[in-house]
Design a protein around this motif. Structure first.
Motif, mmCIF file in Angstrom:
data_model
loop_
_atom_site.group_PDB
_atom_site.id
_atom_site.type_symbol
_atom_site.label_atom_id
_atom_site.label_comp_id
_atom_site.label_asym_id
_atom_site.label_seq_id
_atom_site.Cartn_x
_atom_site.Cartn_y
_atom_site.Cartn_z
ATOM 1 N N LEU A 118 0.718 -1.192 -0.102
ATOM 2 C CA LEU A 118 -0.096 0.012 -0.103
ATOM 3 C C LEU A 118 0.722 1.268 0.037
ATOM 4 O O LEU A 118 0.447 2.381 -0.573
ATOM 5 N N GLN A 119 1.853 1.190 0.910
ATOM 6 C CA GLN A 119 2.926 2.263 0.882
ATOM 7 C C GLN A 119 3.659 2.391 -0.453
ATOM 8 O O GLN A 119 3.916 3.711 -0.880
ATOM 9 N N ASP A 120 3.692 1.419 -1.288
ATOM 10 C CA ASP A 120 4.575 1.617 -2.539
ATOM 11 C C ASP A 120 3.424 2.260 -3.543
ATOM 12 O O ASP A 120 4.029 2.890 -4.401
ATOM 13 N N ALA A 121 2.347 2.021 -3.398
ATOM 14 C CA ALA A 121 1.314 2.698 -4.321
ATOM 15 C C ALA A 121 0.894 4.262 -3.540
ATOM 16 O O ALA A 121 -0.150 4.758 -4.178
ATOM 17 N N ASN A 122 1.670 4.620 -2.498
ATOM 18 C CA ASN A 122 1.584 6.037 -1.891
ATOM 19 C C ASN A 122 0.186 6.067 -1.205
ATOM 20 O O ASN A 122 -0.474 7.101 -0.990
ATOM 21 N N PHE A 123 -0.382 4.932 -0.535
ATOM 22 C CA PHE A 123 -1.442 5.019 0.388
ATOM 23 C C PHE A 123 -0.685 4.623 1.812
ATOM 24 O O PHE A 123 0.593 3.881 1.846
ATOM 25 N N HIS A 124 -1.454 5.087 2.872
ATOM 26 C CA HIS A 124 -0.785 4.717 3.996
ATOM 27 C C HIS A 124 -0.898 3.090 4.532
ATOM 28 O O HIS A 124 -2.116 2.560 4.051
ATOM 29 N N GLY A 125 -0.038 2.557 5.036
ATOM 30 C CA GLY A 125 0.002 1.154 5.282
ATOM 31 C C GLY A 125 -1.250 0.802 6.205
ATOM 32 O O GLY A 125 -1.676 -0.257 6.453
ATOM 33 N N ALA A 126 -1.768 1.743 6.928
ATOM 34 C CA ALA A 126 -2.608 1.511 7.794
ATOM 35 C C ALA A 126 -4.146 0.931 7.423
ATOM 36 O O ALA A 126 -4.965 0.362 8.061
#
Length: 233
Positions: A118-126
């Motif tokens: 998710l963070q690789d797609a620029n979303f927060h991992g939470a």
């Protein structure tokens, strides 16, 4: 081409193979920082799905056997010995233990690799925590998004670099000249730290050019019209 063995966990590795993705899946067991490429995530998801299916096969075999024995006892011999049913039931319960152990072994790394994806797609991992409230389809769809360069903000090395840059910037530009913005009393500052005459002194004591102003109007001529209270000639 980069060597996958030297790429640290948390740095995305696109185009990774199935075996390498599984290795990185277990190496990043509790790594929630950084990023993971789409190939890393989807190969790991396929792996966990396969091992969960394998772990469930004996359970479902025991479950089918239990159903068959229950139907047979009810239709052919209602008063027979239910030993076969009890055996199938204990077998089903017994196979639940390894199935739960396998699930517990992969739940944390599965959450971690989704967090990084998710963070690789620029979303927060939470967003991966939505699985805990039966909304796992939401982060799963978000994992389809391609890599976003802005996701570098989640990398620990990038954060450390940014923190060092801000610290250097603060040291270079954050120190003010001596005396600047250090009040010495209202009206005592002129320029940067240079004290002037205090505000609020009697008006006649304020500097007026090079000479103190003693009140009244300045005398510039000795003519008769300049003398107050006397008529002109």
């Amino acid at each position: 081409m980069s060597n996958p063995s030297v790429i640290p966990i948390g740095q995305p590795l696109p185009g990774v193979s199935f075996g390498t993705a599984v290795q990185r899946f277990f190496r990043g067991y509790v790594v929630f920082s950084g990023r993971a490429s789409r190939s890393e995530f989807w190969w790991a998801t396929l792996f966990t799905t396969l091992i969960m299916l394998v772990a469930q096969v004996p359970f479902w075999i025991a479950y089918v056997a239990l159903m068959v024995e229950t139907i047979r006892l009810d239709t052919t011999n209602p008063n027979g010995d239910p030993t076969a049913i009890m055996s199938a039931m204990f077998a089903m319960l017994g196979w639940m233990i390894p199935m739960l152990l396998v699930a517990l072994a992969v739940v944390l790394p599965s959450l971690a690799v989704m967090w990084r994806r998710l963070q690789d797609a620029n979303f927060h991992g939470a967003f991966a925590l939505l699985q805990l409230i039966s909304l796992g389809i939401v982060p799963l769809i978000m994992c389809f998004f391609p890599s976003n360069p802005l996701g570098v903000r989640f990398d620990p090395a990038y954060r450390a670099q940014q923190a060092a840059a801000y610290a250097a910037y603060g040291q270079a530009y954050g120190q003010q000249p001596a005396g600047y913005a250090q009040p010495q009393g209202y009206g005592l500052q002129q320029g940067h730290g240079q004290a002037g005459p205090a505000y609020g002194q009697p008006y006649g004591q304020q500097p007026y050019g090079d000479q103190p102003y003693s009140g009244g109007y300045p005398q510039q001529s000795s003519g008769p019209y300049d003398q107050p209270g006397q008529p002109g000639a």
